[in-house]
Design an enzyme around this catalytic site. Structure first.
Site, PDB file in Angstrom:
ATOM      1  N   GLU A 199      -2.650  -9.726 -15.031  1.00  0.00           N
ATOM      2  CA  GLU A 199      -3.753 -10.457 -14.409  1.00  0.00           C
ATOM      3  C   GLU A 199      -5.081  -9.975 -14.977  1.00  0.00           C
ATOM      4  O   GLU A 199      -5.320  -8.768 -15.086  1.00  0.00           O
ATOM      5  CB  GLU A 199      -3.708 -10.238 -12.891  1.00  0.00           C
ATOM      6  CG  GLU A 199      -4.835 -10.956 -12.163  1.00  0.00           C
ATOM      7  CD  GLU A 199      -4.698 -10.927 -10.656  1.00  0.00           C
ATOM      8  OE1 GLU A 199      -3.616 -10.538 -10.156  1.00  0.00           O
ATOM      9  OE2 GLU A 199      -5.675 -11.302  -9.980  1.00  0.00           O
ATOM     10  N   ARG A 251       0.821  -1.210   0.000  1.00  0.00           N
ATOM     11  CA  ARG A 251       0.000   0.000   0.000  1.00  0.00           C
ATOM     12  C   ARG A 251       0.855   1.260   0.000  1.00  0.00           C
ATOM     13  O   ARG A 251       0.368   2.348   0.269  1.00  0.00           O
ATOM     14  CB  ARG A 251      -0.963  -0.016   1.189  1.00  0.00           C
ATOM     15  CG  ARG A 251      -1.838  -1.241   1.113  1.00  0.00           C
ATOM     16  CD  ARG A 251      -3.026  -1.228   2.030  1.00  0.00           C
ATOM     17  NE  ARG A 251      -3.708  -2.518   1.973  1.00  0.00           N
ATOM     18  CZ  ARG A 251      -4.565  -2.856   1.021  1.00  0.00           C
ATOM     19  NH1 ARG A 251      -4.922  -2.008   0.095  1.00  0.00           N
ATOM     20  NH2 ARG A 251      -5.108  -4.056   1.011  1.00  0.00           N
ATOM     21  N   HIS A 272     -13.289 -11.894  -3.195  1.00  0.00           N
ATOM     22  CA  HIS A 272     -12.875 -13.299  -3.134  1.00  0.00           C
ATOM     23  C   HIS A 272     -13.623 -14.028  -2.024  1.00  0.00           C
ATOM     24  O   HIS A 272     -13.897 -13.450  -0.985  1.00  0.00           O
ATOM     25  CB  HIS A 272     -11.375 -13.410  -2.876  1.00  0.00           C
ATOM     26  CG  HIS A 272     -10.535 -12.740  -3.918  1.00  0.00           C
ATOM     27  ND1 HIS A 272      -9.175 -12.798  -3.920  1.00  0.00           N
ATOM     28  CD2 HIS A 272     -10.871 -11.991  -5.008  1.00  0.00           C
ATOM     29  CE1 HIS A 272      -8.699 -12.126  -4.955  1.00  0.00           C
ATOM     30  NE2 HIS A 272      -9.710 -11.611  -5.622  1.00  0.00           N
ATOM     31  N   ASP A 310     -15.141  -7.573  -7.497  1.00  0.00           N
ATOM     32  CA  ASP A 310     -13.943  -8.325  -7.131  1.00  0.00           C
ATOM     33  C   ASP A 310     -13.951  -8.615  -5.641  1.00  0.00           C
ATOM     34  O   ASP A 310     -13.345  -7.901  -4.858  1.00  0.00           O
ATOM     35  CB  ASP A 310     -12.711  -7.491  -7.538  1.00  0.00           C
ATOM     36  CG  ASP A 310     -11.408  -8.174  -7.196  1.00  0.00           C
ATOM     37  OD1 ASP A 310     -11.429  -9.326  -6.720  1.00  0.00           O
ATOM     38  OD2 ASP A 310     -10.356  -7.547  -7.411  1.00  0.00           O
ATOM     39  N   GLU A 334      -5.735 -16.796  -3.167  1.00  0.00           N
ATOM     40  CA  GLU A 334      -5.786 -15.443  -2.580  1.00  0.00           C
ATOM     41  C   GLU A 334      -7.115 -15.304  -1.855  1.00  0.00           C
ATOM     42  O   GLU A 334      -7.786 -14.282  -1.935  1.00  0.00           O
ATOM     43  CB  GLU A 334      -5.709 -14.375  -3.668  1.00  0.00           C
ATOM     44  CG  GLU A 334      -4.428 -14.353  -4.471  1.00  0.00           C
ATOM     45  CD  GLU A 334      -4.522 -13.372  -5.635  1.00  0.00           C
ATOM     46  OE1 GLU A 334      -5.540 -13.365  -6.360  1.00  0.00           O
ATOM     47  OE2 GLU A 334      -3.577 -12.605  -5.809  1.00  0.00           O
ATOM     48  N   ASP A 344      -7.193 -15.166 -12.951  1.00  0.00           N
ATOM     49  CA  ASP A 344      -7.803 -15.183 -11.623  1.00  0.00           C
ATOM     50  C   ASP A 344      -9.247 -15.664 -11.797  1.00  0.00           C
ATOM     51  O   ASP A 344     -10.035 -15.038 -12.507  1.00  0.00           O
ATOM     52  CB  ASP A 344      -7.745 -13.775 -11.014  1.00  0.00           C
ATOM     53  CG  ASP A 344      -8.291 -13.722  -9.594  1.00  0.00           C
ATOM     54  OD1 ASP A 344      -9.432 -14.168  -9.383  1.00  0.00           O
ATOM     55  OD2 ASP A 344      -7.582 -13.222  -8.704  1.00  0.00           O
ATOM     56  N   TYR A 399      -0.784  -2.530  -5.035  1.00  0.00           N
ATOM     57  CA  TYR A 399      -2.138  -2.164  -5.463  1.00  0.00           C
ATOM     58  C   TYR A 399      -2.193  -0.751  -6.022  1.00  0.00           C
ATOM     59  O   TYR A 399      -3.167  -0.364  -6.651  1.00  0.00           O
ATOM     60  CB  TYR A 399      -3.105  -2.247  -4.276  1.00  0.00           C
ATOM     61  CG  TYR A 399      -3.335  -3.650  -3.802  1.00  0.00           C
ATOM     62  CD1 TYR A 399      -3.750  -4.637  -4.695  1.00  0.00           C
ATOM     63  CD2 TYR A 399      -3.149  -3.998  -2.468  1.00  0.00           C
ATOM     64  CE1 TYR A 399      -3.968  -5.932  -4.263  1.00  0.00           C
ATOM     65  CE2 TYR A 399      -3.364  -5.291  -2.035  1.00  0.00           C
ATOM     66  CZ  TYR A 399      -3.772  -6.251  -2.930  1.00  0.00           C
ATOM     67  OH  TYR A 399      -3.981  -7.523  -2.507  1.00  0.00           O
ATOM     68  N   HIS A 459      -1.747  -6.130 -11.830  1.00  0.00           N
ATOM     69  CA  HIS A 459      -3.022  -5.716 -12.398  1.00  0.00           C
ATOM     70  C   HIS A 459      -2.699  -4.700 -13.482  1.00  0.00           C
ATOM     71  O   HIS A 459      -1.700  -3.993 -13.402  1.00  0.00           O
ATOM     72  CB  HIS A 459      -3.904  -5.096 -11.325  1.00  0.00           C
ATOM     73  CG  HIS A 459      -4.293  -6.073 -10.255  1.00  0.00           C
ATOM     74  ND1 HIS A 459      -5.258  -5.805  -9.333  1.00  0.00           N
ATOM     75  CD2 HIS A 459      -3.838  -7.308  -9.972  1.00  0.00           C
ATOM     76  CE1 HIS A 459      -5.392  -6.847  -8.516  1.00  0.00           C
ATOM     77  NE2 HIS A 459      -4.531  -7.769  -8.882  1.00  0.00           N
ATOM     78  N   HIS A 466       3.732 -10.264  -6.489  1.00  0.00           N
ATOM     79  CA  HIS A 466       2.551  -9.488  -6.885  1.00  0.00           C
ATOM     80  C   HIS A 466       2.882  -8.017  -6.661  1.00  0.00           C
ATOM     81  O   HIS A 466       3.346  -7.652  -5.591  1.00  0.00           O
ATOM     82  CB  HIS A 466       1.345  -9.909  -6.059  1.00  0.00           C
ATOM     83  CG  HIS A 466       0.023  -9.436  -6.612  1.00  0.00           C
ATOM     84  ND1 HIS A 466      -0.260  -8.104  -6.811  1.00  0.00           N
ATOM     85  CD2 HIS A 466      -1.064 -10.111  -7.028  1.00  0.00           C
ATOM     86  CE1 HIS A 466      -1.482  -7.999  -7.312  1.00  0.00           C
ATOM     87  NE2 HIS A 466      -1.994  -9.198  -7.461  1.00  0.00           N
ATOM     88  N   HIS A 475      -4.808 -17.883 -10.350  1.00  0.00           N
ATOM     89  CA  HIS A 475      -5.212 -17.502  -8.996  1.00  0.00           C
ATOM     90  C   HIS A 475      -6.529 -18.207  -8.717  1.00  0.00           C
ATOM     91  O   HIS A 475      -7.515 -17.937  -9.398  1.00  0.00           O
ATOM     92  CB  HIS A 475      -5.433 -15.984  -8.899  1.00  0.00           C
ATOM     93  CG  HIS A 475      -4.162 -15.198  -8.769  1.00  0.00           C
ATOM     94  ND1 HIS A 475      -4.133 -13.825  -8.945  1.00  0.00           N
ATOM     95  CD2 HIS A 475      -2.902 -15.580  -8.435  1.00  0.00           C
ATOM     96  CE1 HIS A 475      -2.880 -13.406  -8.741  1.00  0.00           C
ATOM     97  NE2 HIS A 475      -2.122 -14.449  -8.446  1.00  0.00           N
ATOM     98  N   HIS A 490     -12.001 -13.187 -10.672  1.00  0.00           N
ATOM     99  CA  HIS A 490     -12.122 -12.062 -11.603  1.00  0.00           C
ATOM    100  C   HIS A 490     -12.775 -12.511 -12.916  1.00  0.00           C
ATOM    101  O   HIS A 490     -13.633 -11.807 -13.456  1.00  0.00           O
ATOM    102  CB  HIS A 490     -10.746 -11.463 -11.907  1.00  0.00           C
ATOM    103  CG  HIS A 490     -10.023 -10.956 -10.692  1.00  0.00           C
ATOM    104  ND1 HIS A 490      -8.739 -10.478 -10.739  1.00  0.00           N
ATOM    105  CD2 HIS A 490     -10.417 -10.854  -9.398  1.00  0.00           C
ATOM    106  CE1 HIS A 490      -8.359 -10.102  -9.527  1.00  0.00           C
ATOM    107  NE2 HIS A 490      -9.352 -10.323  -8.697  1.00  0.00           N
TER     108      HIS A 490
END
Ligand code: ZN
Ligand code: MN
Ligand code: MN
Length: 293
Positions: free
Chosen positions: A146, A36, A234, A232, A264, A182, A69, A106, A66, A219, A185
């Site tokens: 992704e 973050r 999960h 989105d 995830e 994913d 974000y 992403h 990964h 994923h 997604h």
């Protein structure tokens, strides 16, 4: 089977291997820094050595980074766009230093400039990152794009959009870009792979759009929201709208079964109040029970 989950790097990057051992997994996804934050301190030689030493002593075969974000490779905002390119350059460099072959990211959101312009910006950003000074010594590191759930103006929900990014890249760079699928997604974006026919159609759509040989990672996440919801969120494996039978098909399909599968799923279980790795254990065991050998 290559199976694992996204693990925390609290206490240092090398700590993922202890967790992997406890979970009995041979594949790991990690953030290479606080995801973050834009801050990416250079890795020290000690950190690199500790990571590689722990990896050598571990049964883990597959590791993927990964990205943060905050990255938006399509952003029309100059500072975010160049910040994203910079961050991706650094992630490629870190992967190379650590001996990691894949950096999953992403794609980003066009925020109003339109899908086509957004996809062009992403390709330009990828090219700049792959041809940067930082990436120079690490030609083996591949960036995985992704697929997205498709909320708002985010790009990459349609496989054709991922294909368009690849088409927009200079041909010399295409071998350095792959795709991650994913399941949450894809399902939220409207691909229904819960039946053998549906999965076969979904894989054909990928093949037409970008070539199935580019698919390098899956994923595995169930979805809290229904097919085509573009949301989105999960869910634990088997408790969402994809369901156990959907995952049974995915993990056994001849075109997918050799790929690494990374969970995830949520770390905690609201109902049973199980914490952290306990829910990883539950989801990993669910996937293992679905796999036919
Ligand atoms: Zn992701
Ligand atoms: Mn994912
Ligand atoms: Mn997600």
């Amino acid at each position: 089977m290559l199976l694992g989950c996204h693990l925390s790097i609290a206490g240092g990057l090398h700590r993922v291997f202890e967790q992997a051992q406890k979970l009995d997994i041979n594949a790991v996804q990690l953030f290479s820094h606080n995801a973050r934050s834009w801050r990416l301190e250079p890795l020290t030689p000690e950190e690199v050595e500790r990571f590689q030493q722990a990896w050598r002593a571990s049964p883990v075969e597959y590791v993927v980074i990964h990205t943060s974000y905050l990255i938006n490779l399509a952003s029309p905002k100059r500072n975010v766009y160049y910040g994203s390119i910079h961050a991706l350059r650094k992630e490629i460099e870190r992967a190379g230093q650590l001996g990691i072959r894949h950096v999953n990211t992403h794609v980003g959101a066009h925020l109003g400039v339109g899908v086509e312009e957004g996809l062009r910006r992403v390709a330009r950003a990828l090219a700049q990152a792959l041809e940067s000074e930082e990436a120079e010594g690490h030609p083996d590191v591949m960036v995985l794009l992704e697929n997205d759930a498709g909320a708002g103006t985010s790009l990459g929900a349609r496989f054709e959009e991922l294909g368009a990014i690849l088409d927009n890249l200079p041909p010399r760079l295409r071998a350095r870009v792959g795709v991650c699928f994913d399941t949450c997604h894809g399902f939220a974006a409207g691909y229904d792979f819960r039946t053998p026919e549906g999965l076969s159609q979904t894989l054909k759509a990928m093949d037409r759009a970008f070539g199935l040989e580019r698919l390098k990672l899956v994923h595995v996440n169930d979805s809290k929201h229904p097919l085509g919801s573009r949301k989105d969120r999960h869910e634990h494996i088997g408790r969402g709208h994809i369901g156990l039978e959907g995952f049974r098909l995915v993990v056994n399909h001849p075109k997918l079964r050799a790929l690494p599968f990374i969970l995830e799923t949520p770390k905690a279980d609201d109902e049973a109040e199980k914490l952290d790795s306990e829910m990883d254990v539950v989801n990993l065991n669910t996937i293992r029970s679905l796999r036919a050998d």
